[in-house]
Design a protein around this motif. Structure first.
Motif, PDB file in Angstrom:
ATOM      1  N   THR A   1      22.674 -82.225 -50.109  1.00 39.75           N
ATOM      2  CA  THR A   1      23.014 -82.047 -51.530  1.00 39.75           C
ATOM      3  C   THR A   1      24.011 -83.114 -51.967  1.00 39.75           C
ATOM      4  N   GLY A   2      23.549 -83.992 -52.859  1.00 43.07           N
ATOM      5  CA  GLY A   2      24.399 -85.070 -53.356  1.00 43.07           C
ATOM      6  C   GLY A   2      24.466 -86.216 -52.366  1.00 43.07           C
TER       7      GLY A   2
ATOM      8  N   MET B   1       8.149 -81.408 -65.543  1.00 39.82           N
ATOM      9  CA  MET B   1       8.146 -82.604 -64.683  1.00 39.82           C
ATOM     10  C   MET B   1       9.160 -83.621 -65.197  1.00 39.82           C
ATOM     11  N   GLU B   2       9.921 -84.160 -64.268  1.00 39.12           N
ATOM     12  CA  GLU B   2      10.960 -85.145 -64.605  1.00 39.12           C
ATOM     13  C   GLU B   2      10.370 -86.550 -64.418  1.00 39.12           C
ATOM     14  N   ARG B   3      10.553 -87.371 -65.440  1.00 40.53           N
ATOM     15  CA  ARG B   3      10.067 -88.749 -65.311  1.00 40.53           C
ATOM     16  C   ARG B   3      10.799 -89.450 -64.171  1.00 40.53           C
ATOM     17  N   ASN B   4      10.073 -90.296 -63.480  1.00 42.31           N
ATOM     18  CA  ASN B   4      10.658 -91.091 -62.407  1.00 42.31           C
ATOM     19  C   ASN B   4      11.169 -90.266 -61.232  1.00 42.31           C
ATOM     20  N   CYS B   5      10.673 -89.042 -61.096  1.00 43.30           N
ATOM     21  CA  CYS B   5      11.058 -88.235 -59.922  1.00 43.30           C
ATOM     22  C   CYS B   5       9.936 -88.306 -58.892  1.00 43.30           C
ATOM     23  N   LEU B   6      10.274 -88.795 -57.715  1.00 42.57           N
ATOM     24  CA  LEU B   6       9.273 -88.982 -56.659  1.00 42.57           C
ATOM     25  C   LEU B   6       8.557 -87.681 -56.329  1.00 42.57           C
ATOM     26  N   PHE B   7       9.303 -86.590 -56.146  1.00 47.09           N
ATOM     27  CA  PHE B   7       8.644 -85.349 -55.717  1.00 47.09           C
ATOM     28  C   PHE B   7       7.883 -84.692 -56.862  1.00 47.09           C
ATOM     29  N   CYS B   8       8.335 -84.855 -58.111  1.00 39.66           N
ATOM     30  CA  CYS B   8       7.511 -84.402 -59.233  1.00 39.66           C
ATOM     31  C   CYS B   8       6.168 -85.140 -59.226  1.00 39.66           C
ATOM     32  N   LYS B   9       6.193 -86.424 -58.938  1.00 35.29           N
ATOM     33  CA  LYS B   9       4.952 -87.205 -58.926  1.00 35.29           C
ATOM     34  C   LYS B   9       4.044 -86.777 -57.778  1.00 35.29           C
ATOM     35  N   ILE B  10       4.629 -86.460 -56.633  1.00 36.54           N
ATOM     36  CA  ILE B  10       3.809 -85.990 -55.508  1.00 36.54           C
ATOM     37  C   ILE B  10       3.199 -84.635 -55.840  1.00 36.54           C
TER      38      ILE B  10
ATOM     39  N   ALA C   1      14.218 -79.403 -59.918  1.00 31.67           N
ATOM     40  CA  ALA C   1      15.643 -79.043 -59.897  1.00 31.67           C
ATOM     41  C   ALA C   1      16.327 -80.140 -59.098  1.00 31.67           C
ATOM     42  N   ALA C   2      17.413 -80.670 -59.627  1.00 26.51           N
ATOM     43  CA  ALA C   2      18.015 -81.859 -59.021  1.00 26.51           C
ATOM     44  C   ALA C   2      18.561 -81.578 -57.631  1.00 26.51           C
ATOM     45  N   ASN C   3      19.058 -80.385 -57.429  1.00 23.11           N
ATOM     46  CA  ASN C   3      19.621 -80.045 -56.111  1.00 23.11           C
ATOM     47  C   ASN C   3      19.731 -78.522 -56.003  1.00 23.11           C
ATOM     48  N   LEU C   4      20.277 -78.044 -54.896  1.00 22.42           N
ATOM     49  CA  LEU C   4      20.312 -76.591 -54.664  1.00 22.42           C
ATOM     50  C   LEU C   4      21.169 -75.880 -55.699  1.00 22.42           C
ATOM     51  N   SER C   5      22.284 -76.496 -56.094  1.00 26.63           N
ATOM     52  CA  SER C   5      23.158 -75.832 -57.061  1.00 26.63           C
ATOM     53  C   SER C   5      22.464 -75.682 -58.410  1.00 26.63           C
ATOM     54  N   ARG C   6      21.783 -76.734 -58.863  1.00 27.45           N
ATOM     55  CA  ARG C   6      21.065 -76.651 -60.139  1.00 27.45           C
ATOM     56  C   ARG C   6      19.926 -75.638 -60.032  1.00 27.45           C
ATOM     57  N   PHE C   7      19.291 -75.597 -58.889  1.00 26.88           N
ATOM     58  CA  PHE C   7      18.166 -74.670 -58.688  1.00 26.88           C
ATOM     59  C   PHE C   7      18.628 -73.222 -58.809  1.00 26.88           C
ATOM     60  N   VAL C   8      19.712 -72.857 -58.132  1.00 24.96           N
ATOM     61  CA  VAL C   8      20.132 -71.447 -58.173  1.00 24.96           C
ATOM     62  C   VAL C   8      20.676 -71.084 -59.553  1.00 24.96           C
ATOM     63  N   GLU C   9      21.143 -72.076 -60.312  1.00 24.81           N
ATOM     64  CA  GLU C   9      21.566 -71.794 -61.685  1.00 24.81           C
ATOM     65  C   GLU C   9      20.370 -71.490 -62.590  1.00 24.81           C
ATOM     66  N   ALA C  10      19.267 -72.197 -62.357  1.00 26.84           N
ATOM     67  CA  ALA C  10      18.151 -72.145 -63.305  1.00 26.84           C
ATOM     68  C   ALA C  10      17.011 -71.233 -62.877  1.00 26.84           C
ATOM     69  N   ALA C  11      16.785 -71.120 -61.590  1.00 21.37           N
ATOM     70  CA  ALA C  11      15.588 -70.413 -61.129  1.00 21.37           C
ATOM     71  C   ALA C  11      15.851 -68.915 -61.024  1.00 21.37           C
ATOM     72  N   PRO C  12      14.826 -68.100 -61.227  1.00 19.17           N
ATOM     73  CA  PRO C  12      14.989 -66.668 -60.998  1.00 19.17           C
ATOM     74  C   PRO C  12      15.312 -66.399 -59.523  1.00 19.17           C
ATOM     75  N   PRO C  13      16.157 -65.398 -59.266  1.00 18.19           N
ATOM     76  CA  PRO C  13      16.524 -65.118 -57.869  1.00 18.19           C
ATOM     77  C   PRO C  13      15.314 -64.931 -56.952  1.00 18.19           C
TER      78      PRO C  13
ATOM     79  N   GLY D   1      16.313 -86.948 -55.617  1.00 22.51           N
ATOM     80  CA  GLY D   1      16.988 -85.999 -56.507  1.00 22.51           C
ATOM     81  C   GLY D   1      16.102 -84.892 -57.021  1.00 22.51           C
ATOM     82  N   HIS D   2      15.379 -84.261 -56.144  1.00 17.10           N
ATOM     83  CA  HIS D   2      14.563 -83.073 -56.446  1.00 17.10           C
ATOM     84  C   HIS D   2      14.695 -82.197 -55.205  1.00 17.10           C
ATOM     85  N   LEU D   3      15.201 -80.982 -55.423  1.00 19.23           N
ATOM     86  CA  LEU D   3      15.508 -80.102 -54.285  1.00 19.23           C
ATOM     87  C   LEU D   3      14.382 -80.032 -53.264  1.00 19.23           C
TER      88      LEU D   3
END
Ligand code: AMP
Ligand code: ZN
Length: 114
Positions: free
Chosen positions: A88-89, A1-10, A48-60, A97-99
């Motif tokens: 995105t962006g 969970m990212e601090r101060n991220c609205l969707f993480c909090k939801i 994940a901050a956006n789609l690009s970060r998500f596809v870099e980090a998440a399993p396919p 800033g959460h995909l």
């Protein structure tokens, strides 16, 4: 969970959300400011901050699952016609800033989207 991220909090239940789908990896909520009669946000639980970060980090398989949930929700809601959008962006129109994938339906969409 990212601090101060609205969707993480939801996702964590710290801020209320109107959930229409939820499993360990993906949730879907109603957009608080709907731009169409149906306007859902499909959100990976892990930040994940956006789609690009998500596809870099998440399993396919999780990348595939995210879009699988979008399509399945569309089917389950009886939507034959809809628009799925990933802003995105800042120049792409992203304000949280959460995909998330927007699923919009119930009115005629226009192109170009502006
Ligand atoms: P975007 O501009 O693509 O980052 O989309 C962010 C979306 O989140 C917008 O459509 C907002 O209306 C929506 N939104 C902002 N705050 C909330 C909230 N508390 N609950 C549900 N949706 C929200
Ligand atoms: Zn987050």
């Amino acid at each position: 969970m990212e601090r101060n991220c609205l969707f993480c909090k939801i996702v964590a239940g710290e801020i209320p959300g109107s959930f229409v789908y939820r499993d360990d990896e993906i949730v879907a909520i109603e957009d608080v400011n709907p731009q169409a009669p149906t306007h859902l946000l499909i959100i990976p639980v892990e930040h994940a901050a956006n789609l690009s970060r998500f596809v870099e980090a998440a399993p396919p398989a999780l990348v595939a699952k995210l879009f699988g949930v979008v399509g399945r929700l569309g089917s389950e809601l009886g939507l034959e016609e809809y628009r799925a959008v990933v802003n995105t962006g800042p120049a792409g129109g992203q304000t949280v800033g959460h995909l998330h994938v927007h699923l919009l339906a119930g009115r005629q969409m226009h192109w170009p989207p502006g």
